[in-house]
Enzyme design. Structure first.
Site, short mmCIF file in Angstrom:
data_model
loop_
_atom_site.label_atom_id
_atom_site.label_comp_id
_atom_site.label_asym_id
_atom_site.label_seq_id
_atom_site.Cartn_x
_atom_site.Cartn_y
_atom_site.Cartn_z
N ALA A 65 44.25 44.53 39.34
CA ALA A 65 43.40 45.71 39.38
C ALA A 65 41.95 45.25 39.49
O ALA A 65 41.61 44.14 39.08
CB ALA A 65 43.61 46.52 38.11
N GLY A 109 48.05 43.49 38.20
CA GLY A 109 48.55 44.62 38.98
C GLY A 109 49.15 44.18 40.32
O GLY A 109 50.00 44.88 40.87
N GLU A 112 52.60 43.16 39.54
CA GLU A 112 53.34 44.38 39.20
C GLU A 112 53.66 45.20 40.46
O GLU A 112 54.75 45.76 40.59
CB GLU A 112 52.52 45.22 38.21
CG GLU A 112 52.33 44.51 36.88
CD GLU A 112 51.36 45.24 35.97
OE1 GLU A 112 50.14 45.19 36.23
OE2 GLU A 112 51.83 45.88 35.02
N GLU A 132 46.34 39.46 32.29
CA GLU A 132 45.54 40.53 31.66
C GLU A 132 45.08 40.15 30.26
O GLU A 132 44.04 40.60 29.79
CB GLU A 132 46.34 41.84 31.59
CG GLU A 132 46.59 42.51 32.92
CD GLU A 132 47.91 42.12 33.58
OE1 GLU A 132 48.47 41.04 33.26
OE2 GLU A 132 48.38 42.90 34.43
#
Ligand code: HXC
Length: 258
Positions: A65, A109, A112, A132
């Protein structure tokens, strides 16, 4: 349709979607997530498209992200806008097969997002991670759940708690990716797999995707029942008759998605 953060090319019956923010290693910002959602929904609706390949660049599939965009958000901001939630739920409802073709970093992300796809083909340069923890947060679009189902608790804990990266060989060994290919062959290999999927009866392709996904979402007994019912139901299709007749007549099947 013209996009700013992704590039969509349609080749034969395959949509190739490339994440395209190379300066930020394809970090997932709101614009990219929105455009990706639009492109996936369009591909799902388009009768000419039978399979989707999602890829990034050579150095990064996606490095997570967008940290710049997230850095000033408060809990209330994230909660109120359901940060990433609704968009990502929509990605998981795409009914056509999506292959992730991963070269370079697939982090946070990005890892993911690759795991939301139906399977992952990795270049030998791929690096997967859930770093993260280094930012004082945890995974937010399925990493703690999906990575654990892919690689088991011990390795998933290791990845999430230490933030270390996994290379392509380890990812293949652990069941995170279906195959590893030399970087130069990544897109040809993913497109060839997509074309192979596109040749099949799309009724049985949809049924297979739904049934495999049940293994992630329900008990073994419920999943087996779902599979059995879908298996039985496919005998109602013309493509089952055609597929079996073609085998017996030693010819290629002509599926009509009926
Ligand atoms: C914003 C990013 C970024 C990210 C890289 N960049 N990752 N920008 N968000 N996630 C930017 C850098 O700021 C830099 O921009 C440019 O991309 C190149 O990155 P470098 O760091 O200079 O490259 P390099 O030294 O080769 O290191 C590559 C890297 C590193 C190891 C991938 O960039 C990195 O650690 N990135 C962050 C990875 C991460 O923590 N991901 C998880 C994010 S949180 P400038 O402008 O300086 O050139 C997350 C939460 C998920 O994903 C929850 C829901 C989605």
């Amino acid at each position: 349709m013209a996009y700013e953060t992704i590039i969509v090319e349609i080749e034969d019956s395959v949509a190739l979607i490339r994440l395209n923010r190379p300066d930020a290693l394809n970090a997932l910002n709101a614009a990219l997530i929105g455009e990706l959602g639009q492109a996936l929904a369009d591909a799902d609706r388009n009768d000419k498209i039978r399979c989707i390949v999602l890829t990034g660049g050579e150095k990064a599939f996606a490095a997570g992200a967008d940290i710049k965009e997230m850095s000033t958000k408060t809990f209330v901001d994230a909660y109120d806008e359901d940060l990433f939630g609704a968009h990502v739920d929509a990605f998981t409802r795409i009914r056509k097969p999506i292959i992730a073709a991963v070269s370079g970093y697939a982090l946070g992300g990005g890892c993911e997002l690759a795991m939301i796809c139906d399977f992952i083909i990795a270049a030998d340069t791929a690096k997967f991670g859930q770093p993260e923890i280094n930012l004082g947060i945890i995974a937010g679009i399925g990493g703690t759940q999906r990575l654990t189902r892919f690689v088991g608790k011990s390795k998933a804990m290791d990845m999430h708690l230490t933030g270390r990266f996994m290379d392509a060989a380890e990812a293949e060994r652990s069941g995170l990716v279906s195959r590893v290919v030399p970087a130069a062959k990544l897109i040809p290999e993913a497109m060839a797999a997509a074309r192979k999927i596109a040749e099949k009866s799309q009724v049985s392709i949809k049924a297979a995707k739904e049934a495999v996904n049940r293994a992630f979402e329900t008990t073994l007994a419920e999943g087996l029942l779902f599979e059995r019912r879908s298996f039985h139901a496919l005998f109602a299709t013309e493509d089952q008759k055609e597929g079996m007749a073609a085998f017996l007549e030693k010819r290629e099947p002509q599926f009509r998605d009926r």
